[in-house]
Design a protein around this motif. Structure first.
Motif, mmCIF file in Angstrom:
data_model
loop_
_atom_site.group_PDB
_atom_site.id
_atom_site.type_symbol
_atom_site.label_atom_id
_atom_site.label_comp_id
_atom_site.label_asym_id
_atom_site.label_seq_id
_atom_site.Cartn_x
_atom_site.Cartn_y
_atom_site.Cartn_z
ATOM 1 N N PRO A 1 0.812 -1.221 0.000
ATOM 2 C CA PRO A 1 0.000 0.000 0.000
ATOM 3 C C PRO A 1 0.844 1.270 0.000
ATOM 4 N N ASN A 2 2.145 1.156 0.299
ATOM 5 C CA ASN A 2 3.011 2.328 0.331
ATOM 6 C C ASN A 2 3.694 2.596 -0.998
ATOM 7 N N LYS A 3 3.497 1.716 -1.957
ATOM 8 C CA LYS A 3 4.110 1.912 -3.271
ATOM 9 C C LYS A 3 3.454 3.118 -3.933
ATOM 10 N N PRO A 4 4.266 4.017 -4.507
ATOM 11 C CA PRO A 4 3.691 5.213 -5.138
ATOM 12 C C PRO A 4 2.747 4.851 -6.283
ATOM 13 N N LYS A 5 1.692 5.622 -6.417
ATOM 14 C CA LYS A 5 0.715 5.412 -7.484
ATOM 15 C C LYS A 5 1.308 5.900 -8.805
ATOM 16 N N ILE B 1 9.497 6.646 -7.155
ATOM 17 C CA ILE B 1 9.596 5.191 -7.308
ATOM 18 C C ILE B 1 11.048 4.756 -7.179
ATOM 19 N N LYS B 2 11.963 5.601 -7.639
ATOM 20 C CA LYS B 2 13.385 5.282 -7.497
ATOM 21 C C LYS B 2 13.761 5.251 -6.016
ATOM 22 N N ALA B 3 13.294 6.235 -5.251
ATOM 23 C CA ALA B 3 13.560 6.270 -3.811
ATOM 24 C C ALA B 3 12.906 5.080 -3.122
ATOM 25 N N LEU C 1 13.577 -0.425 -0.629
ATOM 26 C CA LEU C 1 13.346 -1.870 -0.665
ATOM 27 C C LEU C 1 14.662 -2.626 -0.807
ATOM 28 N N ALA C 2 15.567 -2.110 -1.638
ATOM 29 C CA ALA C 2 16.848 -2.763 -1.852
ATOM 30 C C ALA C 2 17.696 -2.743 -0.582
ATOM 31 N N GLU C 3 17.560 -1.697 0.215
ATOM 32 C CA GLU C 3 18.312 -1.596 1.464
ATOM 33 C C GLU C 3 17.743 -2.524 2.530
ATOM 34 N N GLY C 4 16.580 -3.070 2.260
ATOM 35 C CA GLY C 4 15.976 -3.984 3.205
ATOM 36 C C GLY C 4 15.033 -3.312 4.174
ATOM 37 N N LYS C 5 14.831 -2.026 4.010
ATOM 38 C CA LYS C 5 13.895 -1.321 4.878
ATOM 39 C C LYS C 5 12.506 -1.499 4.315
ATOM 40 N N ASN C 6 11.577 -1.800 5.179
ATOM 41 C CA ASN C 6 10.193 -1.947 4.760
ATOM 42 C C ASN C 6 9.534 -0.571 4.825
ATOM 43 N N PRO C 7 9.095 -0.011 3.698
ATOM 44 C CA PRO C 7 8.500 1.325 3.711
ATOM 45 C C PRO C 7 7.282 1.445 4.608
ATOM 46 N N SER C 8 6.586 0.338 4.868
ATOM 47 C CA SER C 8 5.394 0.411 5.703
ATOM 48 C C SER C 8 5.746 0.577 7.178
#
Length: 144
Positions: A35-39, A103-105, A110-117
């Motif tokens: 749900p945190n993925k940019p639209k 989306i790049k950020a 995600l690549a760093e392993g941090k969960n944006p949620s």
């Protein structure tokens, strides 16, 4: 002659088994959407439609039909020249550039392993949050 069952069911004892049902299904499930993925950004047509809807509702307040607004907007868009569409295309390109940055950020996180949620609700650092708490306490003491 009995009718054919459209669900491809078979009766096994007293239990009804459906084809493809159950935990042993071979179908692969899609991963849940974040749900945190940019639209995704709107296209030039949708940028146009957002403005057109407001204008159409002012001119036709009695018309509540979504299809009528959509058809009128589509016909208007088709009738427009490329020069008339240019401002909407420019706005769409600007929104697309902003989306690509976000989306790049997002992908970097995600690549760093941090969960944006799992991020905090605000962008304030902990010290700023603590400063706000101190300000609140000082105001309460001043009121007493």
């Amino acid at each position: 002659m009995p009718k054919a069952n459209k669900t491809h069911s078979t009766v096994d004892g007293n239990r009804l088994k459906r084809k493809g049902a159950g935990a042993g299904s071979k179908r692969s499930r899609k991963p849940a959407k974040d749900p945190n993925k940019p639209k995704r950004p709107p296209s030039a047509f949708f940028v146009f439609m957002s403005e057109f809807r407001e204008q159409y509702k002012k001119e036709h307040p009695e018309n509540k039909s979504v299809t009528a607004v959509g058809k009128a907007g589509g016909n208007e868009w088709k009738a427009m020249s490329d020069a008339d569409k240019a401002p909407y295309i420019a706005k769409a390109e600007k929104k697309k550039a902003e989306y690509e940055k976000t989306i790049k950020a997002y992908n970097m996180r995600l690549a760093e392993g941090k969960n944006p949620s799992e991020q905090t609700e605000s962008d304030k650092s902990n010290s700023e949050v603590n400063d706000d708490d101190k300000d609140d306490e000082e105001e309460e003491e001043a009121d007493e």
